[in-house]
Motif scaffolding. Structure first.
Motif, mmCIF file in Angstrom:
data_model
loop_
_atom_site.group_PDB
_atom_site.id
_atom_site.type_symbol
_atom_site.label_atom_id
_atom_site.label_comp_id
_atom_site.label_asym_id
_atom_site.label_seq_id
_atom_site.Cartn_x
_atom_site.Cartn_y
_atom_site.Cartn_z
ATOM 1 N N LEU A 101 -2.667 2.589 0.561
ATOM 2 C CA LEU A 101 -3.564 2.228 1.657
ATOM 3 C C LEU A 101 -4.992 1.982 1.194
ATOM 4 C CD1 LEU A 101 -2.267 4.718 4.342
ATOM 5 C CD2 LEU A 101 -1.879 2.242 4.269
ATOM 6 N N SER A 102 -5.387 2.555 0.073
ATOM 7 C CA SER A 102 -6.761 2.396 -0.394
ATOM 8 C C SER A 102 -6.948 1.155 -1.259
ATOM 9 C CB SER A 102 -7.215 3.631 -1.175
ATOM 10 O OG SER A 102 -6.481 3.739 -2.380
ATOM 11 N N PHE A 117 -3.931 -3.421 6.868
ATOM 12 C CA PHE A 117 -4.135 -4.856 6.694
ATOM 13 C C PHE A 117 -4.975 -5.417 7.846
ATOM 14 C CE2 PHE A 117 -2.703 -9.246 7.502
ATOM 15 C CZ PHE A 117 -3.076 -9.824 6.303
ATOM 16 N N ARG A 118 -4.640 -5.036 9.082
ATOM 17 C CA ARG A 118 -5.392 -5.521 10.247
ATOM 18 C C ARG A 118 -6.823 -4.981 10.252
ATOM 19 N NH1 ARG A 118 -2.616 -4.013 15.361
ATOM 20 N NH2 ARG A 118 -4.207 -5.318 16.316
ATOM 21 N N LEU A 119 -6.995 -3.716 9.896
ATOM 22 C CA LEU A 119 -8.346 -3.151 9.843
ATOM 23 C C LEU A 119 -9.210 -3.901 8.843
ATOM 24 C CD1 LEU A 119 -7.640 0.685 9.988
ATOM 25 C CD2 LEU A 119 -8.628 -0.751 11.792
ATOM 26 N N GLU A 145 -15.066 -1.744 4.440
ATOM 27 C CA GLU A 145 -15.560 -0.473 4.979
ATOM 28 C C GLU A 145 -14.507 0.269 5.797
ATOM 29 O OE1 GLU A 145 -19.661 -0.088 6.435
ATOM 30 O OE2 GLU A 145 -19.721 -2.269 6.155
ATOM 31 N N ALA A 146 -13.462 -0.415 6.201
ATOM 32 C CA ALA A 146 -12.402 0.227 6.971
ATOM 33 C C ALA A 146 -11.520 1.057 6.051
ATOM 34 C CB ALA A 146 -11.559 -0.832 7.681
ATOM 35 N N MET A 148 -8.505 7.164 10.810
ATOM 36 C CA MET A 148 -8.865 5.757 10.726
ATOM 37 C C MET A 148 -10.385 5.683 10.848
ATOM 38 S SD MET A 148 -7.803 2.622 13.285
ATOM 39 C CE MET A 148 -8.864 3.157 14.613
ATOM 40 N N THR A 149 -11.044 5.021 9.918
ATOM 41 C CA THR A 149 -12.496 4.906 9.928
ATOM 42 C C THR A 149 -12.884 3.432 9.892
ATOM 43 O OG1 THR A 149 -12.649 6.985 8.708
ATOM 44 C CG2 THR A 149 -14.616 5.609 8.747
#
Length: 129
Positions: free
Chosen positions: A70-71, A91-93, A100-101, A117-118
């Motif tokens: 994920l990172s 992917f969408r974020l 930054e997401a 989620m950030t």
């Protein structure tokens, strides 16, 4: 819930896969009670959405592998395997918010999983409250 967090726009249906993750992988019928909590906070110009549960959790090795995937700077949407929901959320974020997401998984004590989620915020949205 942080009341000002409601002013920060996020993509539709972005939290649903995080909640669904609990029912697909963490919920166990043998447990008497399942607990799923969703919270928000605005910290340092970022919106933090936390989804945590008391489910079966995952192994430390699996946790490290998922966080590593994920990172990545260019997550690819997935169409197979058990990480499709988390990978597609990330992917969408990244499409909406750029680098930054983030999506961070950690073990929830005494059991379960916590997903944070950030996403960045803009001062216009937050100061409007």
């Amino acid at each position: 819930m942080d009341e000002a967090a409601g002013l920060v726009p996020i993509p539709k249906m972005i939290i649903q896969p995080l909640v669904e993750n609990y029912f697909k992988h963490g919920f166990h019928k043998a447990h008497q009670t399942g607990v799923l909590k969703i919270g928000t906070a605005l910290l340092d110009g970022k919106l933090h959405v936390v989804v945590e549960d008391n489910g079966t959790g995952i192994s430390e090795e699996r946790l490290v592998a998922l966080n590593s995937n994920l990172s990545g700077t260019k997550p690819e949407p997935s169409d197979s395997g058990d990480r499709i929901g988390l990978t597609n959320v990330m992917f969408r974020l990244r499409l909406y918010y750029g680098e930054e997401a983030s999506l961070q998984l950690e073990l929830n004590e005494p059991q379960g999983l916590k997903i944070t989620m950030t996403v960045p915020t803009t001062h216009q949205e937050v100061t409007a409250l």
